[in-house]
Design a protein around this motif. Structure first.
Motif, mmCIF file in Angstrom:
data_model
loop_
_atom_site.group_PDB
_atom_site.id
_atom_site.type_symbol
_atom_site.label_atom_id
_atom_site.label_comp_id
_atom_site.label_asym_id
_atom_site.label_seq_id
_atom_site.Cartn_x
_atom_site.Cartn_y
_atom_site.Cartn_z
ATOM 1 N N LEU A 54 -28.158 11.364 3.456
ATOM 2 C CA LEU A 54 -28.761 10.104 3.895
ATOM 3 C C LEU A 54 -28.425 9.867 5.354
ATOM 4 O O LEU A 54 -27.327 10.192 5.811
ATOM 5 N N ASP A 55 -29.381 9.277 6.098
ATOM 6 C CA ASP A 55 -29.063 8.891 7.473
ATOM 7 C C ASP A 55 -28.287 7.581 7.474
ATOM 8 O O ASP A 55 -27.972 7.030 6.403
ATOM 9 N N GLU A 57 -29.113 4.694 7.945
ATOM 10 C CA GLU A 57 -29.818 3.539 7.385
ATOM 11 C C GLU A 57 -30.009 3.678 5.873
ATOM 12 O O GLU A 57 -30.599 2.798 5.241
ATOM 13 N N ARG A 59 -31.663 6.246 4.346
ATOM 14 C CA ARG A 59 -32.866 6.968 3.961
ATOM 15 C C ARG A 59 -32.534 8.424 3.655
ATOM 16 O O ARG A 59 -31.691 9.041 4.322
ATOM 17 N N ILE A 60 -33.223 8.974 2.678
ATOM 18 C CA ILE A 60 -32.992 10.365 2.272
ATOM 19 C C ILE A 60 -33.662 11.287 3.282
ATOM 20 O O ILE A 60 -34.870 11.222 3.506
ATOM 21 N N ILE A 61 -32.867 12.175 3.894
ATOM 22 C CA ILE A 61 -33.426 13.110 4.870
ATOM 23 C C ILE A 61 -33.314 14.562 4.393
ATOM 24 O O ILE A 61 -33.996 15.434 4.927
ATOM 25 N N GLY A 80 -37.436 10.404 3.042
ATOM 26 C CA GLY A 80 -37.876 9.230 3.788
ATOM 27 C C GLY A 80 -37.683 7.919 3.053
ATOM 28 O O GLY A 80 -37.793 6.845 3.639
ATOM 29 N N GLN A 81 -37.380 7.995 1.751
ATOM 30 C CA GLN A 81 -37.172 6.778 0.962
ATOM 31 C C GLN A 81 -35.732 6.281 1.114
ATOM 32 O O GLN A 81 -34.804 7.056 1.335
ATOM 33 N N TYR A 82 -35.556 4.974 0.980
ATOM 34 C CA TYR A 82 -34.202 4.421 0.917
ATOM 35 C C TYR A 82 -33.623 4.759 -0.456
ATOM 36 O O TYR A 82 -34.196 4.403 -1.491
ATOM 37 N N ALA A 83 -32.498 5.435 -0.443
ATOM 38 C CA ALA A 83 -31.923 5.924 -1.692
ATOM 39 C C ALA A 83 -31.623 4.792 -2.657
ATOM 40 O O ALA A 83 -31.854 4.913 -3.863
ATOM 41 N N ASP A 85 -33.142 1.947 -2.981
ATOM 42 C CA ASP A 85 -34.378 1.424 -3.576
ATOM 43 C C ASP A 85 -34.938 2.384 -4.617
ATOM 44 O O ASP A 85 -35.482 1.959 -5.641
ATOM 45 N N TYR A 140 -23.961 10.618 9.015
ATOM 46 C CA TYR A 140 -24.763 10.788 7.818
ATOM 47 C C TYR A 140 -23.824 10.737 6.606
ATOM 48 O O TYR A 140 -22.601 10.844 6.744
#
Length: 315
Positions: A54-55, A57, A59-61, A80-83, A85, A140
């Motif tokens: 995750l970055d 913020e 988000r899954i990278i 790109g999704q927020y983990a 959420d 990260y």
């Protein structure tokens, strides 16, 4: 006098010396070029350990194929999704975000919490989360995860195996495919007359207390090759010179079993050794039919027995 050429030669010598040290340590660890393999090995493969990055913020990278298998979301759905959420139920979200902040601050965290999978089920998942940093000092979070129930079952099995191994009333050993001792329990330490530190890593020919181990090794190789266990291999040792009465002999019964993982990869051979002396003594004339494939020893054996006498193998 040092010049550029001397420095280079010195560096080459240092590299050769480092290579020599590596060869020594690799041989001691039982490793070599042949040990570098691409086949699935070990507990990570057994548990199907998933990984995601995750970055800062959340988000899954990065998203591994094992993560898709564990949670059901493909990389196109996860990246790109927020983990929080995508994976976390609302009632647990604040706690998860708190833990995420601690990881970004440099703290590792391990534990378990429920994950909302794609198929609508909830999976209790064991996590280990660690901070990562790139060359631009961006932070990260790396998360590795596995099914917690499967992990607990494995831990229980390992705990039971360890308990049985160390407290069994008979000798137990595990040899690798090259017949080097990997594990030896306390009972077998006493039979060998050596502490475990002088046994682990050594070839069976250096450990088994008989002068000629060729038939024993042949039996072990047969088990490794065929997968068929060999049971009740009898070995009788006599004091030399003989002691009066029944105290001059000891007898053991050994059994050999091939060990392999879930993919069929051969891990080695397990050996059990049972003190059979009393049964041997009660047999008329100390003899009994010898099982097929039984290992016979020959010659003398230098270990000292009780009363300071040596031992010889009774063939």
């Amino acid at each position: 006098m040092e010049d550029g050429r001397g420095t280079a030669l010195s560096g080459g010598g240092q590299r050769r010396a480092a290579g020599d040290r590596y060869d020594v340590e690799a041989a001691r660890a039982g490793c070599g070029e042949a040990e570098v393999v691409s086949a699935p090995v070990g507990l990570p493969d057994l548990l199907g350990v998933a990984a995601a990055v995750l970055d800062d913020e959340g988000r899954i990278i990065l998203w591994s194929p094992e993560a898709e298998h564990l949670f059901g979301y493909g990389s196109a759905e996860a990246l790109g999704q927020y983990a929080a959420d995508l994976l976390i139920d609302l009632r647990h979200k604040s706690r998860v975000l708190e833990l995420f902040g601690r990881v970004l601050a440099g703290e590792s965290w391990a534990g378990g919490f429920p994950i909302h999978c794609k198929d609508g089920t909830v999976r209790r998942t064991a996590f280990r989360n660690v901070p990562l940093q790139d060359d631009q000092h961006h932070t990260y979070a790396l998360g590795v995860a596995t099914d917690q129930q499967q992990l607990r079952e494995l831990e229980t099995g390992l705990a039971l195996t360890s308990r049985l191994f160390h407290h069994a009333p008979f000798g137990l050993a595990v040899l690798d495919p090259h017949l080097r001792c990997m594990l030896v329990n306390p009972v077998l330490e006493k039979i060998h007359g050596r502490p475990v530190g002088e046994t682990v890593g050594r070839h069976s020919s250096e450990v088994v207390p008989v002068p000629d181990t060729s038939e024993i090794e042949a039996a072990l190789h047969r088990v490794l090759a065929t997968g068929e266990p060999l049971l009740n291999q009898q070995l009788t040792l006599s004091t030399d010179p003989p002691l009066p009465g029944p105290h001059g002999e000891q007898s053991w019964s050994s059994s050999y079993y091939r060990l392999q993982d879930q993919h069929g990869r051969i891990l080695g051979v397990a050996v059990t050794v049972v003190d059979d002396t009393e049964r041997h003594r009660t047999t008329p004339n100390g003899t009994e039919p010898r099982p097929s494939g039984c290992a016979r020893g020959q010659g003398r054996f230098s270990r000292r027995g009780s009363r300071g006498r040596g031992w010889r193998v009774r063939g």
